[in-house]
Design a protein around this motif. Structure first.
Motif, short mmCIF file in Angstrom:
data_model
loop_
_atom_site.label_atom_id
_atom_site.label_comp_id
_atom_site.label_asym_id
_atom_site.label_seq_id
_atom_site.Cartn_x
_atom_site.Cartn_y
_atom_site.Cartn_z
N MET A 32 0.83 -1.19 0.00
CA MET A 32 0.00 0.00 0.00
C MET A 32 0.87 1.24 0.00
O MET A 32 1.90 1.28 0.67
N CYS A 33 0.45 2.22 -0.75
CA CYS A 33 1.09 3.53 -0.72
C CYS A 33 0.28 4.36 0.28
O CYS A 33 -0.89 4.63 0.06
N PHE A 34 0.90 4.75 1.38
CA PHE A 34 0.19 5.43 2.46
C PHE A 34 0.04 6.92 2.17
O PHE A 34 0.95 7.55 1.64
N ASP A 35 -1.10 7.47 2.52
CA ASP A 35 -1.34 8.92 2.42
C ASP A 35 -0.91 9.55 3.73
O ASP A 35 -1.69 9.63 4.68
N CYS A 36 0.34 9.99 3.78
CA CYS A 36 0.91 10.54 5.01
C CYS A 36 0.80 12.06 5.01
O CYS A 36 1.32 12.72 4.10
N ILE A 37 0.15 12.60 6.02
CA ILE A 37 0.03 14.05 6.14
C ILE A 37 1.39 14.67 6.35
O ILE A 37 1.68 15.75 5.83
N CYS A 117 4.87 6.11 8.02
CA CYS A 117 5.01 7.53 7.69
C CYS A 117 6.16 8.17 8.46
O CYS A 117 6.92 8.97 7.90
N GLY A 118 6.31 7.81 9.72
CA GLY A 118 7.40 8.35 10.53
C GLY A 118 8.76 7.91 10.03
O GLY A 118 9.72 8.70 10.03
#
Length: 154
Positions: A32-37, A117-118
């Motif tokens: 999955m390609c994560f939607d990271c803010i 994301c981190g």
């Protein structure tokens, strides 16, 4: 005899469903390609790849002409690459949009998503990109304060 056939049929259906469920995991479509803010404005070079787990190094490969395009991964990876297996850790990638993206095994767990994301926030050095102006202004303000202090002492 009829009960045995029904039981065998149920087991056959169960095994077929289990096989169909496991196919995406074997083929690498469970990423999955994560939607990271945190990564929204973070820049990365187009060919940037950073692996958080050494076992994932052979899973991101050059795309062959016979490989089908994957629109979900194409926005996160450079257009010449694809993922051939399910990732164990996080892969931080640059893409054609010039931004840093986090890729990992698909999950709905917020804690795991936040971890991916981190990891990419650190790997892509997003902190220095956000605070780039503050780092440049700090020494200038310090110099001005020292000059004002020196003027007041005179």
């Amino acid at each position: 005899m009829g009960v045995f056939r029904i039981g065998f049929f149920n087991i056959f259906i169960y095994l077929c469903c289990a096989f169909l469920y496991s196919v995406p995991n074997v083929c690498g479509h469970n990423n999955m390609c994560f939607d990271c803010i945190d990564l929204e404005g973070c820049k990365a070079p187009k060919h940037f790849l950073k692996y958080m787990s050494a076992v994932d190094r052979d899973k991101v490969v050059l795309r062959l002409p016979t490989d089908k395009p994957d629109p979900m991964m194409d926005r996160c990876l450079n257009t010449g690459y694809t993922i051939k297996a399910t990732l164990n850790g996080t892969v931080c990638s640059g893409s054609s949009d010039g931004l840093c993206h986090a890729i990992g095994e698909a999950t709905t767990n917020f804690t795991i998503t936040y971890s991916h994301c981190g990891d990419c926030y650190i790997a892509c050095d997003c902190y220095s990109q956000e605070n780039g102006n503050a780092r440049k202004e700090g020494p200038i303000i310090l110099t001005m304060c020292l000059a004002a202090f020196y003027t007041l002492i005179q």
